[in-house]
Enzyme design. Structure first.
Site, PDB file in Angstrom:
ATOM      1  N   THR A  40      -9.394  24.885  28.354  1.00 53.15           N
ATOM      2  CA  THR A  40      -9.861  24.170  27.156  1.00 53.15           C
ATOM      3  C   THR A  40      -9.541  24.968  25.890  1.00 53.15           C
ATOM      4  OG1 THR A  40     -11.643  23.249  28.469  1.00 53.15           O
ATOM      5  CG2 THR A  40     -11.916  23.120  26.083  1.00 53.15           C
ATOM      6  N   HIS A  43      -6.001  24.446  25.017  1.00 60.89           N
ATOM      7  CA  HIS A  43      -5.785  23.112  24.419  1.00 60.89           C
ATOM      8  C   HIS A  43      -6.261  23.080  22.966  1.00 60.89           C
ATOM      9  CE1 HIS A  43      -4.423  21.380  28.099  1.00 60.89           C
ATOM     10  NE2 HIS A  43      -5.578  21.531  28.731  1.00 60.89           N
TER      11      HIS A  43
END
Ligand code: NAD
Ligand code: ZN
Length: 344
Positions: A40, A43
C-alpha cells in the site's frame, strides 16, 4: 521530528520536519524504532489510481510499526513508558454493531493509520492505547515491526483448520511465505507455494515449505501426483492477487475445500468460477486485516512457541535512505524491507 510525508496528490514522498504529535486522552505516544514497507505504501508513493480516493495529502505514511511507549496520555492504565509495542493500524469506531459485538475487524468505519490519518514513518506517532499491542521486552524488534503483515498471514492461515490437511498458497510474497510457515506450524501435511518470481520461490524454499513451484512452468496437478495427493487441496490461501492464481486454485481444490482470499485483485476482471464453487461445494472467506485482537494473541503465542518468521526480513535501511528502500520493495527481489528510525 522527521517524517515521510505524502505532500501532494501526485507521485512522490518527502522526508520533512513536522511537529511532534500531541498525545490526547486515551492515547499513547510511541517512539518509532522500525517500520515495514507494505505494498500500500508503494501504491501511495507512486500515486496509483487505486489509492487516490483513500488518501488526502498531506499525510505521514506507514502502518507497520514497532517502537517503545514514550508518553502515556490521560486515562491510559494498560501501558507504561518503555513498553515494546506494535500498532494495529485499523482504528475502528467503537460504536457500530460489529464493534459493540466485539467483531472490530468488521467495523465499516475503519480508519487506516498512515492512509486516512498520520502514520508511523516518523520519529513519533500518537495512537489510541486500544490499538497498541505490548510485547515481552526481549522480543526481536524486527519481528515486532512485521506483526501487521504477520497478522494478515495468521488470520488467513488459521481461518480454517489445517491439521493434517494439504494446503496450497498462491503468492510467495512476505505474507504468503509467513502463511505457509504458520500452516506448517499448525500441523498441515503438505504446504505447496506458487510464485512466478524465482527470487521469491527461493525465499519460500529457504523457510521449509513442502514444494515451491512456478505455475507458468509446472502443472499443479503434476505436483499433486508427485505428493500422492488424490483429490485436491483441502485449504487454499490466495496471497498473490493474480486472477490466474485464483483460477488454478479453484480448479484444483478438493470437494468441500476451503479458501481464504487475502490477495487484492490486480485486475478488475478477476475471473470467478461460480459453477466450480457450487459443484465442488467450496467455502470462500475474504480476509481483511487482523482479528482484533484474537489474531494478535495467536501471533504472540506462535512466536513464543518458536515459530521463526525472521527469514522473511531480507533488507534494512536507515530512514533517510527511504527512496532506496522503497525501490528495493518495488523490485520484488526482497522479502520484507524495514526502515530503521533509531538513529534519528
Ligand atoms: P507481494 O506483492 O509482495 O506478493 C505477491 C506475490 O504474488 C509476488 O511474489 C508475486 O510474484 C506473486 N504472484 C504474481 N502472480 C502470481 C501468480 N500467477 N501465481 C502465483 N504467484 C503470483 O504482496 P504481500 O505483501 O505478500 O501481500 C500479498 C497480497 O495480499 C497482495 O495482493 C496484497 O495487496 C494483499 N494484502 C491484503 C491485505 C488484506 O488485508 N486483505 C493486507 C495486506 C496485503
Ligand atoms: Zn465500528
Amino acid at each position: 521530528m522527521k517524517a515521510l510525508v505524502k505532500r501532494a496528490a501526485e507521485p512522490g514522498l518527502d522526508l520533512v520536519d513536522v511537529p511532534e504529535p500531541v498525545v490526547g486522552s486515551g492515547q499513547v505516544l510511541i517512539r518509532v524504532a522500525r517500520t515495514g514497507i507494505c505494498g500500500t505504501d508503494l501504491h501511495i508513493r507512486s500515486w496509483d489510481p487505486s489509492v487516490r480516493s483513500m488518501v488526502t495529502p498531506p499525510v505521514v505514511l506507514g502502518h507497520e510499526i514497532a517502537g517503545h511507549v514514550a508518553e502515556v496520555g490521560p486515562g491510559v492504565d494498560t501501558l507504561v513508558e518503555g513498553d515494546l509495542v506494535s500498532v494495529e493500524g485499523h482504528i475502528v469506531c467503537g460504536r457500530c454493531r460489529n464493534c459493540r459485538a466485539g467483531r472490530r475487524q468488521l467495523c465499516p468505519n475503519t480508519r487506516g493509520v498512515g492512509v486516512h490519518r498520520d502514520g508511523g514513518f516518523a520519529e513519533y506517532i500518537a495512537v489510541p492505547a486500544g490499538n497498541v499491542w505490548r510485547h515481552p521486552a526481549e522480543l526481536d524488534i524486527e519481528v515486532a515491526a512485521i506483526f501487521d503483515p504477520f497478522g494478515n498471514a495468521v488470520h488467513s492461515a488459521l481461518a480454517f483448520p489445517v491439521l493434517g490437511e494439504d494446503v496450497l498458497v498462491t503468492g510467495a510474497g512476505p505474507i504468503g511465505i509467513m502463511a505457509a510457515a504458520v500452516a506448517r506450524h499448525a500441523g498441515a501435511r503438505h504446504v505447496v507455494v506458487t510464485d512466478v518470481s524465482q527470487y521469491r520461490l527461493e525465499l519460500a524454499r529457504s523457510t521449509g515449505v513442502t514444494k515451491a513451484v512456478d505455475p507458468t512452468s509446472v502443472d499443479l496437478r503434476d505436483v499433486m501426483s508427485e505428493l500422492d495427493m488424490k483429490e485436491g487441496w483441502d485449504v487454499g490461501l490466495e496471497m498473490s492477487g493474480a486472477p490466474s492464481a485464483l483460477s488454478s486454485m479453484l480448479d484444483t481444490m478438493a470437494n468441500g475445500g476451503r479458501i481464504a482470499l487475502l490477495g487484492l485483485p490486480s485486475s478488475d476482471e478477476a475471473p470467478f468460477d461460480w459453477m466450480k464453487t457450487i459443484t465442488s461445494m467450496l467455502t470462500i472467506k475474504g480476509i481483511y486485516g487482523r482479528e482484533m485482537y484474537e489474531t494478535w494473541y495467536a501471533m504472540s503465542v506462535l512466536v513464543a512457541a518458536g515459530l521463526d518468521i525472521t527469514p522473511v526480513i531480507t533488507h534494512r535501511f536507515p530512514y533517510h535512505q527511504f527512496d532506496e528502500a522503497f525501490d528495493t520493495a518495488s523490485s520484488g527481489r526482497c522479502g520484507k524491507v524495514l526502515l530503521d528510525w533509531s538513529e534519528v
